[in-house]
Design an enzyme around this catalytic site. Structure first.
Site, PDB file in Angstrom:
ATOM      1  N   SER A 162      11.440  17.824  34.009  1.00 52.75           N
ATOM      2  CA  SER A 162      11.333  19.011  34.861  1.00 52.75           C
ATOM      3  C   SER A 162      11.441  20.321  34.101  1.00 52.75           C
ATOM      4  O   SER A 162      11.153  21.384  34.647  1.00 52.75           O
ATOM      5  CB  SER A 162      12.406  18.976  35.965  1.00 52.75           C
ATOM      6  OG  SER A 162      13.701  19.062  35.415  1.00 52.75           O
ATOM      7  N   LYS A 200      18.394  23.527  35.659  1.00 52.47           N
ATOM      8  CA  LYS A 200      17.274  24.307  36.188  1.00 52.47           C
ATOM      9  C   LYS A 200      17.474  25.791  35.868  1.00 52.47           C
ATOM     10  O   LYS A 200      18.565  26.229  35.490  1.00 52.47           O
ATOM     11  CB  LYS A 200      17.164  24.145  37.705  1.00 52.47           C
ATOM     12  CG  LYS A 200      16.807  22.734  38.166  1.00 52.47           C
ATOM     13  CD  LYS A 200      15.395  22.354  37.810  1.00 52.47           C
ATOM     14  CE  LYS A 200      15.017  20.981  38.371  1.00 52.47           C
ATOM     15  NZ  LYS A 200      15.740  19.891  37.710  1.00 52.47           N
TER      16      LYS A 200
END
Length: 241
Positions: A162, A200
């Site tokens: 990701s 993230k």
């Protein structure tokens, strides 16, 4: 019977210990033996441990002890400061960095400047586990001090793709500075609803927090601000080839 590289590494570590009082860093050993990666040094040290020539004091950086030397090397109790070419078996010469390691040379960093520290590894970032549950008290990683700043740090192994567009790949180790605050746009370890931890990019949007991936194939997730807790932010990345 030692291999050529095992022998050269043992000579180098023994000399470095006698000159400085502490063992060389993995980077110094890699350069001294002209190897391309530190993984080769890890294998040589493990082989020397198995043969009873070296011992590692675990959980401490720069903690190698020479237990014994081959019969054709000078004893550690011998006054001579280092093995000479005549002490080496025929057919090869040691790749030893010569000189005074206690002084600063042009273009060379002293051992203290290029020091390292061992940080705890908290496991792999995986959904469904709070960061505390990832802690593995038996695993450590050696990290150059130059990569760290003030505060408490730990390592995490990245799982998934990701964050590939930020240069963070599956299997990489990220170094995290522990803390509960972060600026907009920083890459953080975030704990969501007290049961899911993820790496993230953080964006604040009013009373909400967006956790953005760095991969177009993954979607941004938005949560109420009180559902997201910052556990730390990334300060460095380490990769083994």
């Amino acid at each position: 019977m030692l291999t050529r590289k095992q022998y050269e590494l043992l000579v180098y570590i023994d000399r470095h210990l006698k000159q400085t009082g502490f063992s060389p860093s993995f980077e110094e050993m890699k350069d001294a033996l002209k190897l391309k990666s530190k993984s080769g040094i890890h294998r040589l040290i493990s082989a020397l441990e198995e043969r009873g020539y070296l011992a590692r004091r675990h959980h401490r950086a720069r903690a190698l002890d020479v237990l014994r030397l081959p019969d054709n090397m000078l004893s550690r109790e011998t006054p001579a400061s280092s093995p000479t070419e005549s002490d080496m078996p025929p057919a090869f010469k040691p790749n030893v960095i010569r000189g005074d390691f206690t002084q600063r040379l042009s273009g060379v960093r002293t051992a203290n400047d290029a020091g390292a520290i061992q940080l705890p590894m908290h496991g792999r970032i995986a959904a469904g586990l709070p960061i505390e549950a990832l802690r593995d008290t038996t695993s450590y990683i050696e990290v150059p001090l130059a990569l760290l700043g003030p505060g408490e740090h730990y390592g995490l192994e990245v799982a998934g793709d990701s964050m590939v567009e930020a240069g963070i790949l599956d299997g990489d180790t990220v170094i995290i500075r522990k803390g509960d605050t972060a600026e907009n746009g920083q890459i953080v370890v975030a704990l969501v609803d007290d049961n899911e931890v993820t790496l993230k990019r953080l964006r604040r949007r009013g009373n909400s927090i967006a956790l953005e991936p760095c991969n177009v194939r993954h979607e941004t997730r938005i949560f109420p601000a009180d559902q997201v807790k910052v556990q730390g932010r990334i300060v460095a990345l380490m990769r083994t080839y």
